[in-house]
Scaffold this motif. Structure first.
Motif, PDB file in Angstrom:
ATOM      1  N   ARG A 260      52.903  41.410  32.415  1.00  0.00           N
ATOM      2  CA  ARG A 260      52.025  41.359  33.588  1.00  0.00           C
ATOM      3  C   ARG A 260      52.883  41.025  34.816  1.00  0.00           C
ATOM      4  O   ARG A 260      52.923  39.901  35.291  1.00  0.00           O
ATOM      5  N   ASP A 263      51.723  39.057  37.784  1.00  0.00           N
ATOM      6  CA  ASP A 263      51.403  37.646  37.571  1.00  0.00           C
ATOM      7  C   ASP A 263      52.615  36.809  37.175  1.00  0.00           C
ATOM      8  O   ASP A 263      52.467  35.632  36.817  1.00  0.00           O
ATOM      9  N   THR A 266      53.221  32.851  37.608  1.00  0.00           N
ATOM     10  CA  THR A 266      51.935  32.164  37.564  1.00  0.00           C
ATOM     11  C   THR A 266      51.477  32.034  36.118  1.00  0.00           C
ATOM     12  O   THR A 266      52.036  32.661  35.213  1.00  0.00           O
ATOM     13  N   PRO A 268      48.144  33.058  34.508  1.00  0.00           N
ATOM     14  CA  PRO A 268      46.855  33.698  34.789  1.00  0.00           C
ATOM     15  C   PRO A 268      45.698  32.916  34.158  1.00  0.00           C
ATOM     16  O   PRO A 268      45.850  32.340  33.073  1.00  0.00           O
ATOM     17  N   VAL A 279      44.292  30.912  39.039  1.00  0.00           N
ATOM     18  CA  VAL A 279      45.691  31.102  38.652  1.00  0.00           C
ATOM     19  C   VAL A 279      46.506  29.908  39.107  1.00  0.00           C
ATOM     20  O   VAL A 279      46.406  29.456  40.246  1.00  0.00           O
TER      21      VAL A 279
END
Length: 283
Positions: A260, A263, A266, A268, A279
């Motif tokens: 991902r 993302d 982070t 998610p 997030v």
């Protein structure tokens, strides 16, 4: 395994440094895509974390040597760039998950940017040994930062070079040239090693052509063995569930479509075990 390796040779390769280190145990166990972690700074340094480096080349000389290619971008790599023949280094490796190889001969496009290209050359050797066709797409900001152009031309059916300033090859990025290369070579699979944004774009191109893509991600790794958790990133499992995994242990090679990329950096909200309410950024 942890070994004390002796520096055999040092050299400059355009904008990069290359160290060849005698490390028989690591060389014997190496597979394309593996990396090593190296202690930097010497015995009394305050730089307590290791630095992770992909392996560019492995040879049987002196019982087994590995070559590391890097840029001196901080105090740790600056110290490493100052090493000379007969100096010793503390290495742990081979680490990580290597590139999976096709069972049958396939048309393979290898995409590299900057010194990320270094890891692709032993992969190319392994693919050629299996009867695969290999085509390279290599790029960088400028000509001096394109790594391995001459070697790529010797190995591959075709080599496409790109530079953002137009000083070598086609002006633009590797992802600008990639669609035409995939189409012209009738590629079955793409392999890539590059900065994360480039890997994200490479993955998008491969998915447009509906062919698999294997990416070696570039994440900060302080330990290389899955303890420090500095290299976690969100990966979609075969069951469709997102999990935060360690690039150094579960990677650094992943299927591109499972990462991902939007993302990265982070946690998610829908990742397994993530706290609710949106997030959360990781430090």
């Amino acid at each position: 395994m942890q070994v004390t390796g002796t520096v055999l040779t040092t050299r400059r390769v355009d904008a990069y440094h290359a160290l060849t280190v005698v490390a028989p145990g690591i060389a014997e166990r190496y597979r394309p895509g593996h990396f090593v972690s190296v202690a930097v700074g010497g015995a009394y340094t305050s730089m307590v974390t290791r630095r992770a480096f992909s392996i560019h080349d492995v040879k049987s000389d002196y019982g087994g040597t590995v070559e590391l290619v890097f840029t001196a971008g901080g105090p740790g790599t600056a110290w490493l760039a100052e090493r000379r023949a007969r100096d010793t280094l503390d290495l742990v490796g081979p680490l990580g998950r290597p590139f999976p190889l096709p069972r049958d001969p396939a048309h393979c496009v290898l995409v590299g940017a900057e010194y990320g290209s270094a890891v692709l050359f032993p992969l190319a050797d392994a693919l050629l040994a299996r009867g695969c066709r290999v085509d390279f797409v290599l790029g960088a900001a400028g000509a001096e930062r394109v790594f391995g152009a001459m070697r790529a031309r010797r190995l591959a059916e075709t080599t496409t070079l790109t530079t953002e300033d137009g000083s070598l090859g086609v002006r633009g990025k590797v992802t600008d040239a990639l669609p035409a290369v995939i189409a012209d070579t009738r590629a079955d699979v793409v392999y890539a090693c590059a900065p994360m944004e480039t890997l994200r774009a490479v993955t998008a191109v491969a998915m447009e052509f509906d062919i698999p893509v294997q990416v070696a991600v570039e994440e900060s790794m302080a330990c290389g063995i899955g303890v420090c958790m500095t290299c976690v990133l969100p990966i979609i499992g075969d069951d469709g569930v997102t999990r935060m995994v360690r690039a150094c242990v579960e990677g650094s090679v992943f299927r591109g479509e499972q990462v991902r990329f939007e993302d990265v950096g982070t946690i998610p909200f829908d990742a397994l075990g993530a706290p609710g309410g949106g997030v959360r950024h990781v430090s």
